[in-house]
Design a protein around this motif. Structure first.
Motif, PDB file in Angstrom:
ATOM      1  N   VAL A  94     -30.219  -8.660 -22.254  1.00  0.00           N
ATOM      2  CA  VAL A  94     -29.421  -9.516 -22.880  1.00  0.00           C
ATOM      3  C   VAL A  94     -29.934  -9.431 -24.312  1.00  0.00           C
ATOM      4  N   TYR A  95     -31.097  -9.596 -24.650  1.00  0.00           N
ATOM      5  CA  TYR A  95     -31.606  -9.396 -25.991  1.00  0.00           C
ATOM      6  C   TYR A  95     -31.178  -7.968 -26.720  1.00  0.00           C
ATOM      7  N   LEU A  96     -31.154  -6.973 -25.909  1.00  0.00           N
ATOM      8  CA  LEU A  96     -30.848  -5.815 -26.632  1.00  0.00           C
ATOM      9  C   LEU A  96     -29.406  -5.461 -26.782  1.00  0.00           C
ATOM     10  N   MET A 100     -30.044  -8.087 -30.683  1.00  0.00           N
ATOM     11  CA  MET A 100     -30.805  -6.817 -31.392  1.00  0.00           C
ATOM     12  C   MET A 100     -30.056  -5.878 -32.240  1.00  0.00           C
ATOM     13  N   PRO A 101     -30.020  -5.902 -33.495  1.00  0.00           N
ATOM     14  CA  PRO A 101     -29.215  -5.275 -34.295  1.00  0.00           C
ATOM     15  C   PRO A 101     -29.386  -3.743 -34.003  1.00  0.00           C
ATOM     16  N   GLY A 103     -30.023   0.202 -34.706  1.00  0.00           N
ATOM     17  CA  GLY A 103     -31.200   0.938 -35.384  1.00  0.00           C
ATOM     18  C   GLY A 103     -32.110   1.730 -34.497  1.00  0.00           C
ATOM     19  N   ARG A 104     -32.670   2.312 -35.176  1.00  0.00           N
ATOM     20  CA  ARG A 104     -34.042   3.381 -34.787  1.00  0.00           C
ATOM     21  C   ARG A 104     -34.528   2.673 -33.735  1.00  0.00           C
ATOM     22  N   PHE A 105     -35.077   1.508 -33.947  1.00  0.00           N
ATOM     23  CA  PHE A 105     -36.099   0.897 -33.060  1.00  0.00           C
ATOM     24  C   PHE A 105     -35.469   0.494 -31.775  1.00  0.00           C
ATOM     25  N   LYS A 106     -34.107   0.098 -31.844  1.00  0.00           N
ATOM     26  CA  LYS A 106     -33.501  -0.122 -30.575  1.00  0.00           C
ATOM     27  C   LYS A 106     -33.264   1.330 -29.730  1.00  0.00           C
ATOM     28  N   ASN A 107     -32.895   2.279 -30.253  1.00  0.00           N
ATOM     29  CA  ASN A 107     -32.552   3.312 -29.726  1.00  0.00           C
ATOM     30  C   ASN A 107     -34.331   3.973 -29.212  1.00  0.00           C
TER      31      ASN A 107
END
Length: 289
Positions: A94-96, A100-101, A103-107
């Motif tokens: 749910v957070y992801l 969460m916007p 971006g690189r960190f999400k990837n």
């Protein structure tokens, strides 16, 4: 008007019939194999099943007695793994997906979960043995249900996160935008719109995770300890039915007792899966009201 030649249409129809036939045969073959395995195990092992077999502890390395401690060990382990992994996995998804916007960190997080999902279970078992059994043994009880459950959580978390996130991404943005346009909060939209809509996919991911926990042997061989005694707490050693089946078949060679354990395991998997599906639907229904 399109000028389609009759010969071309005949070829197209033949290709369609051939594809339909091949797909039907593949589906039929899958069903035959599945029911063939189930029929063989149930027919060979059902003669071993009795009240004594179900409610007595195994003796003589599993060649005598029953599987009561293994049944309890399986239920305790699955319950503890789900209790930890479900809120963490679904909450992460749910957070992801919602907070969460991009971006690189999400990837990186998504790539890491996919990488963890492909790691062999024996690697998780070795890590669990070193970290939970040896290093944290004073807190986890060493070889125990808790050590096995924490290892199981690491195994199924990537599956729950990725599958739940895909289910959440399938929710139409128009539904979320319409809810937010009415002045509701993002969390209210998630609770009332997103989670109920994504429930089938989330439930499927959790049920598949249950199957992996129940059927796993290598990781739990290194963390549960394989005790034949009935566990009285999560800090006691235990064994699952799959682990009991493996140990009986490989160490004693008693295939009849192993097939009996396999029949009980199949029945237990069916019961746990239906129970879990019903409970999750009830929880989400209450959560969305």
């Amino acid at each position: 008007m399109f000028n389609v030649k009759p010969n071309h249409m005949i070829k197209v129809k033949r290709s369609q019939r051939l594809a339909f036939t091949m797909l039907s045969l593949a589906a039929l073959l899958t069903v035959i194999i599945l029911f063939g395995i189930l029929f063989y195990i149930m027919s060979q092992g059902f003669s071993v099943i009795s009240m004594e077999f179900l409610f007595t502890e195994p003796r003589s390395m599993g060649t005598e007695g029953g599987v009561f401690s293994a049944i309890l060990g399986t239920i305790y382990l699955v319950a503890l793994v789900l209790l930890i992994a479900t809120p963490v996995g679904v909450g992460t998804a749910v957070y992801l997906n919602e907070y969460m916007p991009a971006g690189r960190f999400k990837n990186i997080i998504r790539f890491s979960t996919e990488l963890l999902a492909g790691i062999p279970s024996i690697v998780f078992g070795m890590f669990g043995f070193i970290f939970f059994v040896l290093m944290l043994g004073d807190h986890t009880g060493g070889f125990s249900i808790l050590s096995g459950a924490l290892t199981g959580v690491m195994m199924i978390l990537p599956v729950i996160i990725r599958a739940s996130e895909e289910s959440l991404r399938s929710v139409p943005n128009t539904l979320k935008e319409a809810s937010l346009a009415l002045g509701t909060t993002r969390w209210y939209t998630i609770k009332k719109i997103v989670l109920p809509f994504a429930l089938p996919g989330i439930t499927t991911s959790i049920i598949l995770s249950i199957g992996r926990v129940i059927g796993e042997t290598a990781a739990f061989l290194l963390t549960l300890g394989g005790s034949l005694l009935v566990a009285t707490s999560i800090f006691d050693g235990s064994r699952t039915l799959a682990l009991h089946l493996y140990l009986v078949a490989m160490e004693t060679g008693d295939l009849q007792m192993a097939l009996g354990s396999g029949a009980v395991l199949i029945i237990l998997i069916i019961i746990i899966n239906f129970t879990a599906a019903g409970l999750f639907k009830l929880l989400v229904r209450r959560f969305s009201t």
